[in-house]
Structure formats: C-alpha cells, structure tokens
Design an enzyme around this catalytic site. Structure first.
Site, short mmCIF file in Angstrom:
data_model
loop_
_atom_site.label_atom_id
_atom_site.label_comp_id
_atom_site.label_asym_id
_atom_site.label_seq_id
_atom_site.Cartn_x
_atom_site.Cartn_y
_atom_site.Cartn_z
N HIS A 306 0.84 -1.21 0.00
CA HIS A 306 0.00 0.00 0.00
C HIS A 306 0.87 1.25 0.00
O HIS A 306 0.76 2.12 -0.86
CB HIS A 306 -0.90 -0.03 1.24
CG HIS A 306 -1.79 1.16 1.37
ND1 HIS A 306 -3.12 1.16 1.01
CD2 HIS A 306 -1.54 2.41 1.83
CE1 HIS A 306 -3.65 2.36 1.23
NE2 HIS A 306 -2.71 3.13 1.73
N GLU A 307 1.81 1.32 0.97
CA GLU A 307 2.64 2.53 1.08
C GLU A 307 3.51 2.70 -0.17
O GLU A 307 3.69 3.80 -0.68
CB GLU A 307 3.52 2.45 2.34
CG GLU A 307 2.74 2.39 3.64
CD GLU A 307 1.65 3.45 3.74
OE1 GLU A 307 0.59 3.15 4.30
OE2 GLU A 307 1.85 4.57 3.22
N GLU A 334 -5.31 6.56 -2.81
CA GLU A 334 -5.50 5.34 -2.00
C GLU A 334 -5.81 4.14 -2.89
O GLU A 334 -5.39 3.02 -2.60
CB GLU A 334 -6.61 5.57 -0.97
CG GLU A 334 -6.30 6.65 0.05
CD GLU A 334 -4.97 6.47 0.75
OE1 GLU A 334 -4.34 7.46 1.12
OE2 GLU A 334 -4.53 5.31 0.91
N ARG A 412 -22.06 3.43 13.94
CA ARG A 412 -21.44 2.09 13.97
C ARG A 412 -22.52 1.01 13.99
O ARG A 412 -22.43 0.01 13.27
CB ARG A 412 -20.54 1.97 15.19
CG ARG A 412 -19.31 2.86 15.12
CD ARG A 412 -18.14 2.18 14.47
NE ARG A 412 -17.25 1.55 15.47
CZ ARG A 412 -16.21 0.79 15.16
NH1 ARG A 412 -15.96 0.54 13.89
NH2 ARG A 412 -15.44 0.27 16.10
N HIS A 436 -6.95 8.25 12.19
CA HIS A 436 -7.28 9.32 11.25
C HIS A 436 -8.03 10.47 11.89
O HIS A 436 -8.09 11.57 11.32
CB HIS A 436 -8.06 8.73 10.09
CG HIS A 436 -7.27 7.74 9.31
ND1 HIS A 436 -6.89 6.52 9.83
CD2 HIS A 436 -6.76 7.78 8.07
CE1 HIS A 436 -6.19 5.87 8.93
NE2 HIS A 436 -6.09 6.60 7.86
N ARG A 445 -11.89 8.93 1.41
CA ARG A 445 -10.93 8.56 0.36
C ARG A 445 -10.77 7.05 0.28
O ARG A 445 -10.58 6.49 -0.79
CB ARG A 445 -9.58 9.22 0.60
CG ARG A 445 -8.97 8.88 1.96
CD ARG A 445 -7.65 9.59 2.21
NE ARG A 445 -7.78 11.03 2.14
CZ ARG A 445 -6.75 11.87 2.34
NH1 ARG A 445 -5.55 11.41 2.62
NH2 ARG A 445 -6.92 13.16 2.26
O1 LIG Z 1 -4.45 4.54 6.83
C1 LIG Z 1 -4.15 3.67 6.04
C2 LIG Z 1 -2.74 3.60 5.48
C3 LIG Z 1 -2.02 4.93 5.70
C4 LIG Z 1 -1.97 5.83 4.42
O2 LIG Z 1 -1.04 5.26 3.51
O3 LIG Z 1 -3.22 5.89 3.78
C5 LIG Z 1 -1.49 7.25 4.82
C6 LIG Z 1 -2.39 7.91 5.86
C7 LIG Z 1 -1.75 9.21 6.28
C8 LIG Z 1 -2.09 10.41 5.64
C9 LIG Z 1 -1.47 11.61 6.02
C10 LIG Z 1 -0.51 11.62 7.05
C11 LIG Z 1 -0.17 10.41 7.68
C12 LIG Z 1 -0.78 9.22 7.29
N1 LIG Z 1 -1.51 8.06 3.59
C13 LIG Z 1 -0.32 8.43 3.03
O4 LIG Z 1 0.76 8.16 3.51
C14 LIG Z 1 -0.45 9.24 1.79
C15 LIG Z 1 0.68 9.90 1.29
C16 LIG Z 1 0.57 10.66 0.14
C17 LIG Z 1 -0.64 10.79 -0.53
C18 LIG Z 1 -1.75 10.13 -0.03
C19 LIG Z 1 -1.64 9.36 1.14
N2 LIG Z 1 -5.01 2.69 5.64
C20 LIG Z 1 -6.38 2.73 6.14
C21 LIG Z 1 -7.34 1.75 5.46
C22 LIG Z 1 -6.76 0.89 4.41
C23 LIG Z 1 -6.84 1.13 3.10
N3 LIG Z 1 -6.26 0.10 2.40
C24 LIG Z 1 -5.77 -0.82 3.27
C25 LIG Z 1 -5.12 -2.01 3.06
C26 LIG Z 1 -4.72 -2.76 4.16
C27 LIG Z 1 -5.00 -2.29 5.47
C28 LIG Z 1 -5.68 -1.07 5.68
C29 LIG Z 1 -6.06 -0.35 4.57
C30 LIG Z 1 -6.39 2.37 7.64
O5 LIG Z 1 -5.37 1.86 8.14
O6 LIG Z 1 -7.45 2.63 8.25
ZN LIG Z 2 -2.77 5.15 1.81
#
Ligand SMILES: O=C(CCC(O)(O)[C@H](Cc1ccccc1)NC(=O)c1ccccc1)N[C@@H](Cc1c[nH]c2ccccc12)C(=O)O
Ligand SMILES: [Zn+2]
Length: 548
Positions: A306-307, A334, A412, A436, A445
């Site tokens: 994902h990252e 995302e 919920r 979040h 998103r």
């Molecule tokens: O939060 C994330 C992963 C973190 C992120 O990569 O989306 C991250 C969130 C973030 C945003 C801003 C500051 C700090 C963390 N987003 C990014 O790093 C990011 C960077 C550049 C552009 C867009 C997003 N996933 C979500 C849900 C999720 C979506 N797909 C998944 C797959 C497997 C597990 C979880 C998820 C969660 O954990 O609830």
């Molecule tokens: Zn992400």
C-alpha cells in the site's frame, strides 16, 4: 511543537503571498484549461487564508497534541505488562480468541487514546472551522469534499454505499452465525449486532485476521501467509524488495537510493513515533520515503504494498508542476496504493512468490479465497463510509461535544451492524481511538478507493488479456497493464479525476458494479448459507449489553 507551529506559520505566509499575487490575474477567464487549473490551486489555500495566526497555531499544536496522545497510548495487562498499539495490542487483537482478553485490550486502548482527546478535539474543530471560513467554505467538511470537484459527491457516495450494502449484509449474517458458534450466542445482543471486539482488528474495519474461524471449506486449501513468511525467514527489507519487484514487473521504476537511505521502516527503540504507516514525497523528484513500524505479518506485507503504491504514484507525477503533484483526487491515491494487492493476494501470485505450493482450481477453494478477500474489501465498506459521515456532521455542527460518542455509536450500529461490548458514555471519545481522527486525515478517500480499485482492476486485467475470473487475475509481469496505469498516474492532479478515470476504464464515473461482479460467486454461496438466518440488524444500538 514550537518548531511545527513556526513552519506552519511560515508556509501559511508563503501561501497567502502566492495567492495574493495570483489573484491579480483574471484567471477565471483564462482560455488555457491547465493554466486556469494551476491558478485555481494557487489561490485555494485552505486554512492558511485566515488572518488570525492564533487559529493556525491552535490547529498545528492541537494536531501535534492529539497525535502525541495516540502515539504514546499504552495498555497494561497483568499477564503481558504494558503494551502500545503497535505491535503489542495489535498482536493480541489479531491472535487472541478469548472474549475477555479481547475486551480488556479493546476497552483499554480506548481509555488510553480517545478518552483523553475529547476537549482538545472540540477546540481543534472550532479552530479549523473558524480558519476555513476565510477560504469561503462553510465548514471543514465542505473544504475536504471540494477536493472531489463533484457537486453531488455526498449523494454519489451514499448511492454507492446503498448499492453495496446487500453484499455486506449477507457477509455480516454469515460472520455473525460463525462467531456465535465460537463465543456462544448469549454473548450477542438480540438486535442482530456483533460485539465490536471480536473481528481480529482494533476497529472492526477489516476481518481477515479471523478468517480461521470462518473458513467455508476447511478441507480445501487456505493458506496462513504469516506462518509461511516466518517459515521462509522473511525480514522487513525482503518485504519491501518483494513489493518493489511487483511494481517493477509491470514496468514501474525501482525505489530511489534516497528511499532506502531515508525511510523509517522499523519502529525506533529510542523514541515514541506515530507508527501509523505513511508515505512522503519531498518534491525534489528523488527523496521519497515510507514511515512504517514494519513487522513480519501478512497484514504488514499488504501495508508495505500500500505505502509503496503511494511512492509509485509520486514517481510517476514528479515531472508535473508542484501543485499538480497529487492524486487525481485523494481516493485515487488510496486506490493506487491498493490496486496491486488485488493481484498480489491471488493464489496464483502466492505461488509465484513461493508462499503457496499448489494453486487450487476447485470451487471450494475459490469460495475460501473469495471469502478471505471479502473479509477485507467488503467488510471495510461501511467503516470507510461512516468515519466521515461522523466527521462531516461534527464540522457542520449537527453533532457537538455533548453527543460525539452517541452519534459515533449510532453510525457504527446502523451501518456496520456492530455494537460496543461495554457501556459507552460521553466520558468516552471512541472516534479518537482511530488514527485518522487525531491525525486529521480524511477517510472517505478509502471508501472511494475500495470502489475505484475494482473498476481499475477490471480494466487493467482486460488490458492484460486476462481470461481467468476477475478474482484470479494477476497483472504481475504485465507491462500492458502497467502502461495503462501509468497513463493515469502521470496526470497527477493536472486534470479532473473524471479524465483520469476515463484514461484507465473509458468511463467517467465511479461504479460499484466491478466490485459486485468480483464477489458474485461468493454472494450466491452466502445467500445459501444464510437461508435460515435473519439477516440484518436493528438501526439503533442494543439497549442492554450481554456481560461475560
Ligand atoms: O491509513 C491507512 C494507510 C495509511 C496511508 O497510507 O493511507 C497514509 C495515511 C496518512 C495520511 C497523512 C498523514 C499520515 C498518514 N496516507 C499516506 O501516507 C499518503 C501519502 C501521500 C498521498 C496520499 C496518502 N489505511 C487505512 C485503510 C486501508 C486502506 N487500504 C488498506 C489495506 C490494508 C490495510 C488497511 C487499509 C487504515 O489503516 O485505516
Ligand atoms: Zn494510503
């Protein structure tokens, strides 16, 4: 905190100066669409438009305080000492099958995180809403939704949710039946809800960690990827190399040297950090980083993909002007982060990377695999939908600090069909237990991402000449699919997202159909399983709570 505030104020000064200069041009009347779009982005500076720097200081300091509470939260258990969310509490929530132990961790985390945030969060909302008015928005939610450039966006996502809800209701009924077998039906309220701490996930947002309790056909094949990874001595670096290899196989560039030098890939031992994974673009076309407290599990391997998906998007739009270096909309970023996982998780691909010995072709194994995918991708939908339903209503003022938690549990119970295993009051602040909310990262998103990633998967698999059922398609090694995806990625946010969607799928709208089609074989099986069940749940939360 002092440093952050200063850099926030400096950036706001720069944004204000640039916006002032840009507004000396009649850019609304520009003929060139790209130039017009660029100017619109220069003048649209969000919170920085405020003339009261105290509001900006409050926003910056409160966000730092809230994420500080989240990153320091810990729960002390007599059996296991004091544990933080990652990895300690997450490991228990993932692996424990004891109702009481799960409850202690679930409640403990909420006491150590959200419960300490309520007052600060109230001030946080007030400061953001006051500042955003200077940009012409009624509230912060309206500003966040403006990134989708769709006047009907709120209605569009509700329509998509309603199209997907029948599939979720069938999955919920099946999981409820199996969990009753495991934990005893008297632990479940009469209203049809499932206690929120039994899903193998701290927020009940994805359920694949309890797949072992739910396997449709135990005889047929189903793989424990985490065990296989440990068996094969996977380490953290190897996990990132496996993900990099996938992206390179479809024609994407390798990670830069700066990525390997500057990323934080494991939890540091000398200081508290925000362990929630994230990807960072330093906008110098070379320095891209991941920050993740990586451990060797299947969940984490998916998060690595994902990252890195975010990083690959950064790399593909690095030639764009700075203000176009973003996702076509936040859901697209995302969606790009998740798209390869639809290929990566297939049994076909698990065999390619040696985490599965044989690829089963029988229909029982197919149902096993589809259920596992549904436990992540379908289970997530109401969660992905409701987080910002709550937040938008807070920003609008429909929900205030006197009913934050009440409204949270109303949503919920209504959308996820889950309920709290213990009494909740307005002393609690359960939204704060999810990264979040203190991290102030919008959430719709992810709902958009889970819809569009199936539209793209269907289009990329067609481009790749795939003849298998969609859920068995693996675009690994297919540069045709990669080229199609790159066409969209290279656009960044230089065009409206409808143009980016059209570049991949030929359509200009979001559609739930590819997701529903993907799970169609499973839906038939679930309906069969649920013939004797009363599917669904009452809209409001149970009034009484069964106690262990
Ligand atoms: O939060 C994330 C992963 C973190 C992120 O990569 O989306 C991250 C969130 C973030 C945003 C801003 C500051 C700090 C963390 N987003 C990014 O790093 C990011 C960077 C550049 C552009 C867009 C997003 N996933 C979500 C849900 C999720 C979506 N797909 C998944 C797959 C497997 C597990 C979880 C998820 C969660 O954990 O609830
Ligand atoms: Zn992400």
């Amino acid at each position: 905190v002092h440093m952050t505030t200063n850099s926030t104020l400096q950036m706001a000064e720069f944004d204000k100066e640039a916006a002032k200069n840009a507004s000396t041009f009649a850019h609304d009347g520009f003929g060139n669409a790209t130039l017009k779009r660029l100017f619109k982005k220069i003048v649209n500076i969000g919170f920085a438009a405020t003339n009261d720097s105290e509001q900006l200081k409050a926003i910056s300091n409160l966000e730092a305080d809230l994420t500080g509470i989240y990153s320091k939260g810990k729960v002390c258990l007599e059996s296991k000492g004091c544990l933080q969310l990652e990895p300690g509490l997450t490991d228990i929530i993932t692996n424990s099958r004891s109702y009481e132990e799960l409850l202690a961790v679930w409640k403990g985390w909420r006491d150590a995180s959200g419960k300490l945030m309520r007052t600060k969060y109230t001030d946080f909302v007030k400061a953001m809403n006051a500042a955003i008015k200077f940009s012409g928005f009624n509230d912060t939610g309206e500003y966040w939704r403006s990134w989708y450039e769709t006047p009907t966006f709120e209605q569009d996502v509700r329509t998509l949710f309603e199209e997907l809800e029948p599939l979720y209701v069938e999955l919920h009924a099946y999981v409820r039946k199996r969990l009753k077998e495991k934990y005893g039906k008297d632990m479940f309220p009469e209203t049809g809800h499932i206690p929120a701490h039994l899903f193998g996930n701290m927020w009940a947002q994805q359920w694949s960690n309890i797949y072992d309790l739910l396997v449709p056909f135990p005889g047929a094949s189903s793989v424990d990827i985490t065990a296989k990874m440990k068996e094969q001595n996977y380490n953290v670096t190897h996990m990132y190399r496996v993900a990099e290899d996938f992206f390179m196989s479809i024609g994407m560039e390798k990670m830069t040297d700066a990525f390997w030098q500057n990323s934080m890939l494991v939890k540091p031992t000398d200081r508290d950090v925000v362990c929630h994974a994230s990807a960072w673009d330093f906008y110098d076309e070379n320095d891209f980083r991941i920050k993740q407290c990586t451990s060797v599990t299947e969940d984490q391997l998916l998060t690595v993909h994902h990252e890195m998906g975010h990083i690959v998007y950064f790399q593909n739009y690095r030639h764009q002007p700075r203000l176009f270096r973003g996702g076509a909309n936040p859901g697209f970023h995302e969606g790009m982060a998740d798209i390869v996982s639809l290929s990566f998780q297939t049994p076909e691909h698990m065999k390619v990377i040696g985490l599965l010995d044989e690829v089963p072709q029988d229909s029982d194994s197919d149902i096993n695999f589809l259920l596992k995918m549904a436990l992540d991708k379908v289970a997530f939908l109401p969660f992905g939908y409701l987080i910002d339903q709550w937040r938008w209503s807070v920003f609008r003022g429909d929900t205030n600090s006197s009913n934050y938690n009440q409204h949270w549990w109303d949503l919920r119970c209504r959308f996820q069909g889950i309920s709290s295993p213990v009494k909740r009051t307005e002393e609690d602040f359960d939204p704060g237990a999810k990264y979040h909310i203190p991290g102030n990262t919008p959430y719709i998103r992810y709902f958009v991402s889970f819809v569009v990633q199936f539209q793209w998967h269907e289009a990329l698999c067609r481009e790749a000449g795939n003849t298998r059922p969609l859920h068995r398609c693996d675009i690994y090694n297919n540069t045709n699919a990669g080229n199609k995806l790159r066409e969209m990625l290279r656009m960044g946010s230089s065009k409206p997202w409808q143009d980016a969607m059209e570049a991949i799928t030929g359509q200009r709208t979001m559609s739930a159909k590819p997701l529903v089609n993907y799970f169609d074989p499973l839906l038939k099986w679930l309906k069969e399983q649920n013939k004797e069940e009363n599917t669904g749940w009452s809209a409001s939360c149970p009034s009484s709570i069964p106690t262990p």
